[in-house]
Design an enzyme around this catalytic site. Structure first.
Site, PDB file in Angstrom:
ATOM      1  N   TYR A 178      64.604  18.118 -61.322  1.00  0.00           N
ATOM      2  CA  TYR A 178      64.868  17.055 -60.338  1.00  0.00           C
ATOM      3  C   TYR A 178      63.953  17.216 -59.119  1.00  0.00           C
ATOM      4  CZ  TYR A 178      67.683  14.929 -56.512  1.00  0.00           C
ATOM      5  OH  TYR A 178      68.124  14.241 -55.414  1.00  0.00           O
ATOM      6  N   GLY A 220      65.176  20.926 -67.167  1.00  0.00           N
ATOM      7  CA  GLY A 220      64.111  19.948 -66.943  1.00  0.00           C
ATOM      8  C   GLY A 220      64.047  18.940 -68.085  1.00  0.00           C
ATOM      9  N   TYR A 226      73.886  33.304 -56.608  1.00  0.00           N
ATOM     10  CA  TYR A 226      72.809  32.311 -56.469  1.00  0.00           C
ATOM     11  C   TYR A 226      72.104  32.479 -55.121  1.00  0.00           C
ATOM     12  CZ  TYR A 226      70.594  27.869 -55.367  1.00  0.00           C
ATOM     13  OH  TYR A 226      69.682  26.921 -54.957  1.00  0.00           O
ATOM     14  N   GLY A 241      85.283  29.222 -50.434  1.00  0.00           N
ATOM     15  CA  GLY A 241      83.915  29.545 -50.025  1.00  0.00           C
ATOM     16  C   GLY A 241      83.174  28.442 -49.299  1.00  0.00           C
ATOM     17  N   ASP A 242      83.781  27.257 -49.150  1.00  0.00           N
ATOM     18  CA  ASP A 242      83.068  26.152 -48.492  1.00  0.00           C
ATOM     19  C   ASP A 242      83.148  26.285 -46.968  1.00  0.00           C
ATOM     20  OD1 ASP A 242      82.119  24.717 -50.651  1.00  0.00           O
ATOM     21  OD2 ASP A 242      83.903  23.459 -50.813  1.00  0.00           O
TER      22      ASP A 242
HETATM   23  C1  UD1 Z   1      76.196  24.513 -52.517  1.00  0.00           C
HETATM   24  C2  UD1 Z   1      75.145  25.435 -52.023  1.00  0.00           C
HETATM   25  C3  UD1 Z   1      73.785  24.802 -52.119  1.00  0.00           C
HETATM   26  C4  UD1 Z   1      73.518  24.443 -53.520  1.00  0.00           C
HETATM   27  C5  UD1 Z   1      74.634  23.585 -54.054  1.00  0.00           C
HETATM   28  C6  UD1 Z   1      74.388  23.488 -55.555  1.00  0.00           C
HETATM   29  C7  UD1 Z   1      76.082  26.890 -50.362  1.00  0.00           C
HETATM   30  C8  UD1 Z   1      76.288  27.124 -48.907  1.00  0.00           C
HETATM   31  N1  UD1 Z   1      75.433  25.776 -50.661  1.00  0.00           N
HETATM   32  O1  UD1 Z   1      76.233  23.418 -51.609  1.00  0.00           O
HETATM   33  O2  UD1 Z   1      72.773  25.679 -51.709  1.00  0.00           O
HETATM   34  O3  UD1 Z   1      72.309  23.740 -53.632  1.00  0.00           O
HETATM   35  O4  UD1 Z   1      75.907  24.159 -53.830  1.00  0.00           O
HETATM   36  O5  UD1 Z   1      75.523  23.354 -56.297  1.00  0.00           O
HETATM   37  O6  UD1 Z   1      76.483  27.677 -51.191  1.00  0.00           O
HETATM   38  N2  UD1 Z   1      82.944  18.228 -52.501  1.00  0.00           N
HETATM   39  C9  UD1 Z   1      84.107  17.460 -52.595  1.00  0.00           C
HETATM   40  N3  UD1 Z   1      84.414  16.900 -53.792  1.00  0.00           N
HETATM   41  C10 UD1 Z   1      83.657  17.050 -54.901  1.00  0.00           C
HETATM   42  C11 UD1 Z   1      82.471  17.844 -54.802  1.00  0.00           C
HETATM   43  C12 UD1 Z   1      82.148  18.415 -53.588  1.00  0.00           C
HETATM   44  O7  UD1 Z   1      84.838  17.297 -51.610  1.00  0.00           O
HETATM   45  O8  UD1 Z   1      84.011  16.516 -55.959  1.00  0.00           O
HETATM   46  C13 UD1 Z   1      82.571  18.769 -51.183  1.00  0.00           C
HETATM   47  C14 UD1 Z   1      82.417  20.271 -51.135  1.00  0.00           C
HETATM   48  O9  UD1 Z   1      83.625  20.890 -50.852  1.00  0.00           O
HETATM   49  C15 UD1 Z   1      81.384  20.392 -49.991  1.00  0.00           C
HETATM   50  C16 UD1 Z   1      80.544  19.127 -50.090  1.00  0.00           C
HETATM   51  O10 UD1 Z   1      81.301  18.224 -50.883  1.00  0.00           O
HETATM   52  O11 UD1 Z   1      82.046  20.396 -48.763  1.00  0.00           O
HETATM   53  C17 UD1 Z   1      79.222  19.337 -50.758  1.00  0.00           C
HETATM   54  O12 UD1 Z   1      79.443  20.062 -51.963  1.00  0.00           O
HETATM   55  P1  UD1 Z   1      78.276  20.399 -52.994  1.00  0.00           P
HETATM   56  O13 UD1 Z   1      77.505  19.187 -53.310  1.00  0.00           O
HETATM   57  O14 UD1 Z   1      78.904  21.171 -54.110  1.00  0.00           O
HETATM   58  O15 UD1 Z   1      77.276  21.328 -52.198  1.00  0.00           O
HETATM   59  P2  UD1 Z   1      77.552  22.611 -51.298  1.00  0.00           P
HETATM   60  O16 UD1 Z   1      78.737  23.353 -51.724  1.00  0.00           O
HETATM   61  O17 UD1 Z   1      77.460  22.186 -49.872  1.00  0.00           O
END
Ligand code: UD1
Length: 322
Positions: A14, A39, A152, A290-291
């Site tokens: 991507y 890929g 990761y 962990g978020d």
């Molecule tokens: C994490 C990694 C990032 C990585 C990505 C790949 C960390 C700090 N960051 O980002 O480097 O590229 O994963 O997977 O580890 N969410 C919802 N509902 C959903 C899905 C997600 O509420 O169905 C929320 C998550 O709780 C988060 C936000 O959306 O707050 C973004 O989530 P996500 O896209 O998984 O990325 P990160 O966790 O921020």
């Protein structure tokens, strides 16, 4: 003037395919090295047609050091953009050995092979995951605390050191770019095919007639949901081009984000609006482990070092998916 050839590991991925698109548009040649584990050859086919060029694709794993060495001997690239990696944070918890093998050990070996082949430029895809789960609500600075909480993030953080040693060898050049949350697409052919991140997950659910889910609504943020820095993949590609073209020494690491935060609720609202599904019910569940509440980039270093700022708005990124 001869055309610069860049070797792009993960170039059928991507992000890698968007970097290839940007480099080709600027007149550079690219050679793609990709295992096709995640890929897609169809992305390279799309670029071959778009630029009417025979773009070489070497289908091999980055752990296949012999093939990597032969590829450098054959194509003698001017520089390497190394995006190939395992990238699923959750999976990395179960397969940490493999994540360190691919993201750290193979990267270290590739750099050694690059040195032996006299390659002087190396640009590495790193991640905001190196910052882990900060308590602070301040934008992350490159020299601030790093505390990755997943194999990761840790494997990428340790790999940055190998890149830093390479680029600080006199005559060499490059950087590690720490991507924040990447969204958008330059063309339907280059869309993100993984289902690990918020926007692809929400779109996948809507396509199946299911309700999107918010993980946690009790964070100390204005609307109670997590805030992230969503940066367009076309801006990520532009940042690589700026780094490739830089003539002055670059910082060892640079954040690539927008500097603006958006909440999960805002993102879901935007996606629902773009798909004319604003009346869809949204499920609210507990926090995901962990978020962090807030993870945004301090973007000053990329701006001062290579004049880079993001161009695409969040609305444009979401609209680019349709
Ligand atoms: C994490 C990694 C990032 C990585 C990505 C790949 C960390 C700090 N960051 O980002 O480097 O590229 O994963 O997977 O580890 N969410 C919802 N509902 C959903 C899905 C997600 O509420 O169905 C929320 C998550 O709780 C988060 C936000 O959306 O707050 C973004 O989530 P996500 O896209 O998984 O990325 P990160 O966790 O921020």
């Amino acid at each position: 003037m001869t055309t610069q050839t860049w070797l792009l590991t993960g170039g059928a991925g991507y992000i890698g395919s968007h970097v290839a698109d940007e480099f080709l548009a600027s007149g550079k040649d690219v050679v793609i090295y990709d295992s096709l584990y995640q890929g897609l050859e169809s992305r390279i086919e799309y670029l071959r047609k778009k630029y009417n060029k025979d773009i070489p694709l070497i289908v091999a794993d980055i752990r296949d050091l012999d093939t990597f060495n032969k590829t450098l001997e054959q194509y003698k690239p001017y520089g390497i953009v190394h995006t190939a990696a395992l990238k699923a944070v959750g999976e990395s918890m179960e397969k940490s050995d493999e994540y360190f093998q691919v993201n750290l050990e193979a990267t270290t070996e590739l750099i050694a092979i690059a040195k032996r082949n006299n390659v002087k430029k190396f640009i590495f895809s790193s991640t905001a995951a190196v910052y882990g789960s900060p308590d602070s609500m301040d934008p992350c600075k490159e020299d601030g605390p790093k505390a990755p909480i997943s194999p990761y993030g840790d494997s990428k953080y340790q790999a940055e050191s190998a890149v830093t040693a390479f680029i600080n060898t006199p005559g060499n050049h490059g950087t590690s770019l720490r991507f924040f949350n990447v969204v958008g697409a330059a063309a339907p052919e280059l869309l993100d095919n993984s289902v690990e991140n918020l926007v692809p997950i929400v779109l996948g659910k809507l396509n199946k007639g299911e309700a999107p889910t918010i993980f946690g609504t009790d964070y100390p943020t204005p609307d109670g949901t997590c805030i992230r820095d969503y940066v367009d993949v076309r801006d990520i590609a532009r940042a690589h081009l700026a780094a490739a073209n830089a003539t002055t020494k670059l910082p060892d690491t640079m954040n690539i984000g927008t500097g603006r935060g958006a909440s999960v609720r805002e993102i879901i609202t935007l996606v629902l609006e773009a798909t004319n599904k604003s009346d869809t019910q949204v499920i609210e569940t507990d926090r995901r482990a962990g978020d962090p509440a807030f993870l945004c980039a301090d973007i000053n270093l990329a701006k001062s070092a290579m004049g880079f700022t993001s161009q695409y708005s969040l609305e444009e990124s979401v609209r680019s998916l349709f």
